[in-house]
Design a protein around this motif. Structure first.
Motif, short mmCIF file in Angstrom:
data_model
loop_
_atom_site.label_atom_id
_atom_site.label_comp_id
_atom_site.label_asym_id
_atom_site.label_seq_id
_atom_site.Cartn_x
_atom_site.Cartn_y
_atom_site.Cartn_z
N ALA A 37 0.83 -1.21 0.00
CA ALA A 37 0.00 0.00 0.00
C ALA A 37 0.86 1.26 0.00
O ALA A 37 0.62 2.20 -0.77
CB ALA A 37 -0.92 0.00 1.21
N LEU A 38 1.89 1.29 0.84
CA LEU A 38 2.76 2.46 0.90
C LEU A 38 3.45 2.70 -0.43
O LEU A 38 3.56 3.85 -0.89
CB LEU A 38 3.81 2.27 2.01
N GLN A 39 3.89 1.63 -1.08
CA GLN A 39 4.53 1.77 -2.38
C GLN A 39 3.55 2.29 -3.42
O GLN A 39 3.89 3.17 -4.22
CB GLN A 39 5.11 0.42 -2.82
N SER A 40 2.32 1.77 -3.40
CA SER A 40 1.32 2.20 -4.37
C SER A 40 0.94 3.67 -4.18
O SER A 40 0.76 4.41 -5.15
CB SER A 40 0.07 1.33 -4.26
N ILE A 41 0.83 4.10 -2.92
CA ILE A 41 0.49 5.49 -2.66
C ILE A 41 1.59 6.41 -3.15
O ILE A 41 1.32 7.47 -3.74
CB ILE A 41 0.21 5.70 -1.16
N ALA A 42 2.83 6.02 -2.92
CA ALA A 42 3.96 6.85 -3.34
C ALA A 42 4.11 6.90 -4.85
O ALA A 42 4.43 7.95 -5.41
CB ALA A 42 5.25 6.32 -2.70
N GLU A 43 3.86 5.78 -5.53
CA GLU A 43 4.11 5.71 -6.97
C GLU A 43 2.89 6.06 -7.81
O GLU A 43 2.99 6.76 -8.81
CB GLU A 43 4.61 4.31 -7.32
N ALA A 44 1.71 5.54 -7.42
CA ALA A 44 0.51 5.72 -8.24
C ALA A 44 -0.28 6.98 -7.88
O ALA A 44 -1.09 7.45 -8.67
CB ALA A 44 -0.41 4.50 -8.11
N GLU A 45 -0.04 7.53 -6.68
CA GLU A 45 -0.71 8.75 -6.22
C GLU A 45 -2.22 8.68 -6.42
O GLU A 45 -2.80 9.44 -7.20
CB GLU A 45 -0.13 9.97 -6.93
N PRO A 46 -2.90 7.78 -5.69
CA PRO A 46 -4.36 7.68 -5.81
C PRO A 46 -5.05 8.94 -5.29
O PRO A 46 -4.45 9.74 -4.56
CB PRO A 46 -4.70 6.46 -4.94
N ASP A 47 -6.32 9.10 -5.65
CA ASP A 47 -7.10 10.24 -5.18
C ASP A 47 -7.71 9.98 -3.81
O ASP A 47 -7.98 10.92 -3.06
CB ASP A 47 -8.21 10.56 -6.19
N VAL A 48 -7.98 8.71 -3.50
CA VAL A 48 -8.55 8.30 -2.22
C VAL A 48 -7.98 6.94 -1.85
O VAL A 48 -7.79 6.08 -2.73
CB VAL A 48 -10.10 8.19 -2.28
N VAL A 49 -7.72 6.73 -0.56
CA VAL A 49 -7.29 5.43 -0.05
C VAL A 49 -8.36 4.90 0.91
O VAL A 49 -8.77 5.62 1.83
CB VAL A 49 -5.94 5.51 0.67
N VAL A 50 -8.81 3.67 0.68
CA VAL A 50 -9.71 2.99 1.60
C VAL A 50 -8.87 1.95 2.32
O VAL A 50 -8.40 0.99 1.71
CB VAL A 50 -10.89 2.33 0.85
N LEU A 51 -8.65 2.12 3.62
CA LEU A 51 -7.62 1.38 4.35
C LEU A 51 -8.19 0.59 5.52
O LEU A 51 -8.83 1.16 6.42
CB LEU A 51 -6.57 2.38 4.87
N ASP A 52 -7.93 -0.71 5.53
CA ASP A 52 -8.26 -1.55 6.68
C ASP A 52 -7.16 -1.41 7.73
O ASP A 52 -5.97 -1.38 7.39
CB ASP A 52 -8.38 -3.01 6.23
N LEU A 53 -7.53 -1.32 8.99
CA LEU A 53 -6.52 -1.18 10.04
C LEU A 53 -5.82 -2.50 10.36
O LEU A 53 -4.66 -2.50 10.77
CB LEU A 53 -7.16 -0.64 11.33
N GLY A 54 -6.52 -3.62 10.18
CA GLY A 54 -5.97 -4.92 10.57
C GLY A 54 -5.27 -5.63 9.43
O GLY A 54 -5.80 -6.60 8.88
N LEU A 55 -4.08 -5.19 9.08
CA LEU A 55 -3.32 -5.79 7.99
C LEU A 55 -2.27 -6.75 8.55
O LEU A 55 -1.87 -6.64 9.70
CB LEU A 55 -2.65 -4.71 7.15
N PRO A 56 -1.79 -7.71 7.74
CA PRO A 56 -0.90 -8.75 8.27
C PRO A 56 0.50 -8.27 8.62
O PRO A 56 1.15 -8.89 9.46
CB PRO A 56 -0.86 -9.78 7.13
N ASP A 57 0.98 -7.20 7.99
CA ASP A 57 2.37 -6.80 8.22
C ASP A 57 2.52 -5.51 9.02
O ASP A 57 3.35 -5.41 9.92
CB ASP A 57 3.12 -6.68 6.89
N LEU A 58 1.73 -4.50 8.71
CA LEU A 58 1.81 -3.21 9.39
C LEU A 58 0.43 -2.83 9.93
O LEU A 58 -0.58 -3.04 9.27
CB LEU A 58 2.29 -2.11 8.45
N ASP A 59 0.43 -2.26 11.12
CA ASP A 59 -0.84 -1.75 11.65
C ASP A 59 -1.30 -0.57 10.82
O ASP A 59 -0.48 0.25 10.37
CB ASP A 59 -0.65 -1.33 13.11
N GLY A 60 -2.61 -0.47 10.62
CA GLY A 60 -3.14 0.60 9.79
C GLY A 60 -2.80 1.99 10.28
O GLY A 60 -2.56 2.90 9.48
N VAL A 61 -2.76 2.18 11.59
CA VAL A 61 -2.41 3.49 12.14
C VAL A 61 -0.98 3.85 11.77
O VAL A 61 -0.67 5.01 11.44
CB VAL A 61 -2.62 3.52 13.66
#
Length: 226
Positions: A37-61
Motif C-alpha cells: 500500500a505504501l509503495q502504491s500510494i507513493a508511486e501511483a498517487e491515488p485520489d482516495v485510499v480505503v484502508l483496513d486497520l488490521g493488515l498482516p504486516d503493518l498496523d493501519g495506524v
C-alpha cells in the motif's frame, strides 16, 4: 477518472469493493498488505485510499502515520474495531474518515464522494489569509510559517475553509460537520475536537492558549484573524 486504492487483506471484500466502485466509474487498485500500500500510494498517487486497520504486516495506524510524511491523500479507514479510542487515534494520525465493519456499500460510496469533494478546493473563502504567525494560501493549499511549509491534510484544509468563510463569527458544530464531512455526521463532534487540536499544534504559537482557532464550548468554533 478518480483513482481509489483499496487496502485490505480480505480478497472477498476487496473484490466486492472493486466491483461496486468500478461500476460507478472509479479506477480501482488494490493492496493486500501495508508495504504494498505504501509503495502504491507513493508511486501511483491515488485520489482516495480505503484502508483496513488490521493488515498482516503493518498496523493501519502506522501506515497512516507514514503516509502523512509525504502525502495528503484522503484516507478512509475500514475497521472491525469498535472502540472510540481506535477511531480517535486513526483520525489523530491523519485519517479523514472512519467506517466500522460491517458497513453498507451505499455509506462507503457516499463517504468516498465526500472525500473526493473535500480534496477539491472551493472558491467561497478568501484566497489567502495572513497572520503574524502563519500564512494560508487556499488556492494552492499551502500553509507557511516564517517561509517554512506546514503540511496540512485535506480535512484540515476543509475545516479551515469552512471557518474562513465567516472569519470571527461562530460556526456551529453541526454546520462544520456538514460542511466538512457531509450529511449524517451531526453527532461526530469528536472529529472536530481532534482536528481542531491538530490545527492548533500546527498553526498556533501556543496551542494551549489559542489565539486564532477558538472553541465556544458546546456550540462551535471561530476563526479569529488579527
Amino acid at each position: 477518472m478518480t483513482r481509489v486504492l483499496v487496502v485490505d487483506d480480505e480478497p472477498a471484500l476487496v473484490r466486492t469493493l472493486s466491483i461496486n466502485l468500478r461500476a460507478r466509474d472509479y479506477d480501482v487498485e488494490h493492496a493486500f498488505d501495508g508495504r504494498t500500500a505504501l509503495q502504491s500510494i507513493a508511486e501511483a498517487e491515488p485520489d482516495v485510499v480505503v484502508l483496513d486497520l488490521g493488515l498482516p504486516d503493518l498496523d493501519g495506524v502506522e501506515i497512516i502515520r507514514r503516509v502523512r510524511r509525504f502525502s495528503e491523500v484522503p484516507i478512509i479507514v475500514l475497521s472491525a474495531r469498535h472502540e472510540s479510542d481506535d477511531k480517535v487515534e486513526a483520525l489523530d494520525e491523519g485519517a479523514d474518515d472512519y467506517i466500522t465493519k460491517p458497513f453498507g456499500m451505499a455509506e462507503l460510496l457516499a463517504r468516498v464522494r465526500v472525500a473526493v469533494r473535500r480534496h477539491t478546493p472551493t472558491d467561497t473563502h478568501p484566497a489567502t489569509v495572513s497572520t503574524p504567525d502563519f500564512t494560508l494560501n487556499f488556492v494552492e493549499r499551502q500553509a507557511t510559517r516564517s517561509g517554512a511549509l506546514i503540511r496540512l491534510t485535506p480535512t484540515e484544509w476543509s475545516l479551515l475553509e469552512a471557518l474562513a468563510t465567516r472569519p470571527g463569527h461562530l460556526v456551529s458544530q453541526a454546520d462544520l460537520l456538514h460542511a466538512v464531512w457531509g450529511p449524517g455526521y451531526d453527532k461526530e463532534t469528536h472529529y472536530l475536537r481532534v482536528y481542531a487540536a491538530q490545527l492548533r499544534r500546527k498553526l498556533e504559537p501556543d496551542p494551549s492558549r489559542p489565539r486564532y482557532l477558538i472553541t465556544d464550548p458546546g456550540l462551535g468554533y471561530r476563526f479569529v484573524l488579527p
